[in-house]
Scaffold this motif. Structure first.
Motif, mmCIF file in Angstrom:
data_model
loop_
_atom_site.group_PDB
_atom_site.id
_atom_site.type_symbol
_atom_site.label_atom_id
_atom_site.label_comp_id
_atom_site.label_asym_id
_atom_site.label_seq_id
_atom_site.Cartn_x
_atom_site.Cartn_y
_atom_site.Cartn_z
ATOM 1 N N GLN A 1 -41.668 16.256 -55.486
ATOM 2 C CA GLN A 1 -42.811 16.266 -56.405
ATOM 3 C C GLN A 1 -43.399 14.874 -56.632
ATOM 4 O O GLN A 1 -44.380 14.725 -57.353
ATOM 5 C CB GLN A 1 -42.367 16.850 -57.762
ATOM 6 N N GLN A 2 -42.800 13.859 -56.003
ATOM 7 C CA GLN A 2 -43.233 12.482 -56.229
ATOM 8 C C GLN A 2 -44.384 12.105 -55.296
ATOM 9 O O GLN A 2 -44.629 12.770 -54.286
ATOM 10 C CB GLN A 2 -42.051 11.524 -56.027
ATOM 11 N N PRO A 3 -45.083 10.998 -55.618
ATOM 12 C CA PRO A 3 -46.160 10.522 -54.734
ATOM 13 C C PRO A 3 -45.646 10.242 -53.319
ATOM 14 O O PRO A 3 -44.473 9.912 -53.130
ATOM 15 C CB PRO A 3 -46.626 9.225 -55.417
ATOM 16 N N GLU A 4 -46.530 10.354 -52.362
ATOM 17 C CA GLU A 4 -46.127 10.201 -50.966
ATOM 18 C C GLU A 4 -45.501 8.843 -50.690
ATOM 19 O O GLU A 4 -44.499 8.755 -49.968
ATOM 20 C CB GLU A 4 -47.324 10.402 -50.038
ATOM 21 N N ASP A 5 -46.060 7.761 -51.258
ATOM 22 C CA ASP A 5 -45.499 6.446 -50.947
ATOM 23 C C ASP A 5 -44.099 6.284 -51.530
ATOM 24 O O ASP A 5 -43.266 5.564 -50.968
ATOM 25 C CB ASP A 5 -46.425 5.300 -51.376
ATOM 26 N N TYR A 6 -43.801 6.976 -52.637
ATOM 27 C CA TYR A 6 -42.433 6.963 -53.174
ATOM 28 C C TYR A 6 -41.502 7.697 -52.208
ATOM 29 O O TYR A 6 -40.431 7.193 -51.847
ATOM 30 C CB TYR A 6 -42.398 7.642 -54.548
ATOM 31 N N ARG A 7 -41.898 8.883 -51.770
ATOM 32 C CA ARG A 7 -41.070 9.676 -50.873
ATOM 33 C C ARG A 7 -40.819 8.934 -49.553
ATOM 34 O O ARG A 7 -39.693 8.909 -49.048
ATOM 35 C CB ARG A 7 -41.721 11.034 -50.612
ATOM 36 N N VAL A 8 -41.865 8.331 -49.006
ATOM 37 C CA VAL A 8 -41.728 7.606 -47.744
ATOM 38 C C VAL A 8 -40.786 6.408 -47.913
ATOM 39 O O VAL A 8 -39.956 6.126 -47.033
ATOM 40 C CB VAL A 8 -43.106 7.143 -47.231
ATOM 41 N N ALA A 9 -40.885 5.725 -49.046
ATOM 42 C CA ALA A 9 -40.023 4.572 -49.299
ATOM 43 C C ALA A 9 -38.558 4.991 -49.354
ATOM 44 O O ALA A 9 -37.677 4.337 -48.768
ATOM 45 C CB ALA A 9 -40.435 3.890 -50.605
ATOM 46 N N VAL A 10 -38.264 6.075 -50.051
ATOM 47 C CA VAL A 10 -36.894 6.576 -50.125
ATOM 48 C C VAL A 10 -36.396 6.972 -48.743
ATOM 49 O O VAL A 10 -35.263 6.655 -48.352
ATOM 50 C CB VAL A 10 -36.803 7.768 -51.105
ATOM 51 N N GLU A 11 -37.244 7.659 -47.981
ATOM 52 C CA GLU A 11 -36.856 8.065 -46.629
ATOM 53 C C GLU A 11 -36.483 6.853 -45.774
ATOM 54 O O GLU A 11 -35.497 6.887 -45.027
ATOM 55 C CB GLU A 11 -37.990 8.837 -45.965
ATOM 56 N N LYS A 12 -37.260 5.794 -45.863
ATOM 57 C CA LYS A 12 -36.982 4.594 -45.068
ATOM 58 C C LYS A 12 -35.606 4.023 -45.386
ATOM 59 O O LYS A 12 -34.860 3.614 -44.481
ATOM 60 C CB LYS A 12 -38.064 3.534 -45.313
ATOM 61 N N LEU A 13 -35.253 3.974 -46.659
ATOM 62 C CA LEU A 13 -33.954 3.427 -47.042
ATOM 63 C C LEU A 13 -32.811 4.314 -46.571
ATOM 64 O O LEU A 13 -31.802 3.819 -46.062
ATOM 65 C CB LEU A 13 -33.883 3.248 -48.555
ATOM 66 N N VAL A 14 -32.951 5.607 -46.754
ATOM 67 C CA VAL A 14 -31.892 6.526 -46.342
ATOM 68 C C VAL A 14 -31.695 6.459 -44.827
ATOM 69 O O VAL A 14 -30.560 6.387 -44.336
ATOM 70 C CB VAL A 14 -32.221 7.965 -46.794
ATOM 71 N N VAL A 15 -32.785 6.447 -44.082
ATOM 72 C CA VAL A 15 -32.707 6.352 -42.621
ATOM 73 C C VAL A 15 -32.056 5.038 -42.207
ATOM 74 O O VAL A 15 -31.172 5.012 -41.339
ATOM 75 C CB VAL A 15 -34.107 6.487 -41.988
ATOM 76 N N SER A 16 -32.458 3.934 -42.818
ATOM 77 C CA SER A 16 -31.910 2.629 -42.460
ATOM 78 C C SER A 16 -30.401 2.582 -42.675
ATOM 79 O O SER A 16 -29.652 2.116 -41.804
ATOM 80 C CB SER A 16 -32.591 1.531 -43.283
ATOM 81 N N HIS A 17 -29.947 3.073 -43.816
ATOM 82 C CA HIS A 17 -28.507 3.056 -44.083
ATOM 83 C C HIS A 17 -27.752 3.968 -43.121
ATOM 84 O O HIS A 17 -26.687 3.596 -42.605
ATOM 85 C CB HIS A 17 -28.239 3.459 -45.536
ATOM 86 N N ALA A 18 -28.281 5.155 -42.861
ATOM 87 C CA ALA A 18 -27.603 6.073 -41.947
ATOM 88 C C ALA A 18 -27.483 5.485 -40.548
ATOM 89 O O ALA A 18 -26.420 5.540 -39.921
ATOM 90 C CB ALA A 18 -28.349 7.411 -41.901
ATOM 91 N N VAL A 19 -28.561 4.892 -40.060
ATOM 92 C CA VAL A 19 -28.564 4.310 -38.719
ATOM 93 C C VAL A 19 -27.608 3.131 -38.622
ATOM 94 O O VAL A 19 -26.775 3.051 -37.708
ATOM 95 C CB VAL A 19 -29.990 3.872 -38.324
ATOM 96 N N ASN A 20 -27.703 2.223 -39.565
ATOM 97 C CA ASN A 20 -26.940 0.981 -39.439
ATOM 98 C C ASN A 20 -25.454 1.148 -39.745
ATOM 99 O O ASN A 20 -24.628 0.444 -39.151
ATOM 100 C CB ASN A 20 -27.580 -0.088 -40.322
ATOM 101 N N GLU A 21 -25.110 2.085 -40.630
ATOM 102 C CA GLU A 21 -23.686 2.360 -40.849
ATOM 103 C C GLU A 21 -23.062 2.921 -39.572
ATOM 104 O O GLU A 21 -21.944 2.541 -39.191
ATOM 105 C CB GLU A 21 -23.505 3.345 -42.008
ATOM 106 N N LEU A 22 -23.768 3.801 -38.901
ATOM 107 C CA LEU A 22 -23.242 4.388 -37.670
ATOM 108 C C LEU A 22 -23.162 3.350 -36.562
ATOM 109 O O LEU A 22 -22.135 3.240 -35.872
ATOM 110 C CB LEU A 22 -24.124 5.559 -37.226
ATOM 111 N N TYR A 23 -24.218 2.572 -36.403
ATOM 112 C CA TYR A 23 -24.243 1.598 -35.311
ATOM 113 C C TYR A 23 -23.172 0.529 -35.511
ATOM 114 O O TYR A 23 -22.462 0.163 -34.572
ATOM 115 C CB TYR A 23 -25.625 0.957 -35.216
#
Length: 233
Positions: free
Chosen positions: A17-39
């Motif tokens: 329900q949040q603004p798009e730029d909020y949702r996109v910002a959260v997605e970027k952080l979650v993706v970054s942590h998932a990728v870098n923890e695995l790598y």
């Protein structure tokens, strides 16, 4: 920088329900942590098990590797709940951070990486402890004790090497690895970071966290190890 008024987002359902730029910002952080923890687990922690010199050191390194993989699993689960495509958290698709491009060959190198890079990760996780997106905040609070253990493990293993007369190997690893770590915190005047702070997703600027990191690592290397950091250019 003005801070946008926003609610505390307590669930993935509320995130939608949040603004798009909020949702996109959260997605970027979650993706970054998932990728870098695995790598990081793949290129540093798991290979280091074979490099560890004793059964006890191997056991500790197995624990570190297990926890780093579990960090990925946690962030990947949140990404799934958010409806993100699996390929977004695949290191073969999403490029990992430059600190993981170091080619690990020796046990002292791994110990230095844990002592220094996990200090950087602690600062990143610290910055999410009061994140306005509560699922990310909760993951940070689960992850923090383990990141602190990893940094403590690296510090103690470096000290053991120094006390065993291998200070030159630790110093050499510091000289080669430390210069690539400040970039871990991102660019100055980052547009992404500005959005993170505007919405209370993150708390500090990249430069503030980088300065904090440099101060902490300088104390670690010079005071605790009795060694020195290379001059950054």
């Amino acid at each position: 920088m003005s801070v946008t008024a926003h609610p505390e987002v307590k669930s993935v359902a509320e995130l939608r329900q949040q603004p798009e730029d909020y949702r996109v910002a959260v997605e970027k952080l979650v993706v970054s942590h998932a990728v870098n923890e695995l790598y990081g687990a793949r290129v540093f922690d798991e290979p280091a098990i074979a490099l560890a010199p004793t059964p006890y050191a191997k056991w500790l390194t197995c624990r570190v590797a297990m926890e780093e993989y579990h960090h990925h699993v946690r962030f990947r689960a949140l990404a799934d709940e958010m409806g993100l495509a699996p390929e977004r958290t695949d290191p073969l698709v999403k490029k990992p951070l430059t600190i993981f491009q170091f080619e690990l060959k020796t046990w002292p190198e791994f110990c230095v990486i844990k002592a220094i890079a996990d200090y950087a990760e602690i600062l990143q996780v610290e910055d999410l402890l009061h994140c306005s997106f509560h699922p990310l905040r909760n993951l940070a609070r689960l992850t923090m004790p383990e990141e602190k253990f990893h940094a403590k493990f690296g510090k103690e293993q470096c000290l053991e090497l120094i006390q065993a007369g291998r200070a030159d190997e630790v110093q050499d690893a510091i000289h080669r690895y430390f210069p690539i770590t400040p970039a871990f915190f991102g660019a100055s005047n980052s547009r992404n970071n500005e959005i993170f702070r505007r919405y209370g997703i993150k708390q500090r600027s990249n430069d503030d966290m980088r300065a904090d990191f440099l101060g902490r690592v300088t104390e670690l290397v010079e005071k605790d190890f009795g060694l020195h950091l290379p001059v950054l250019h």
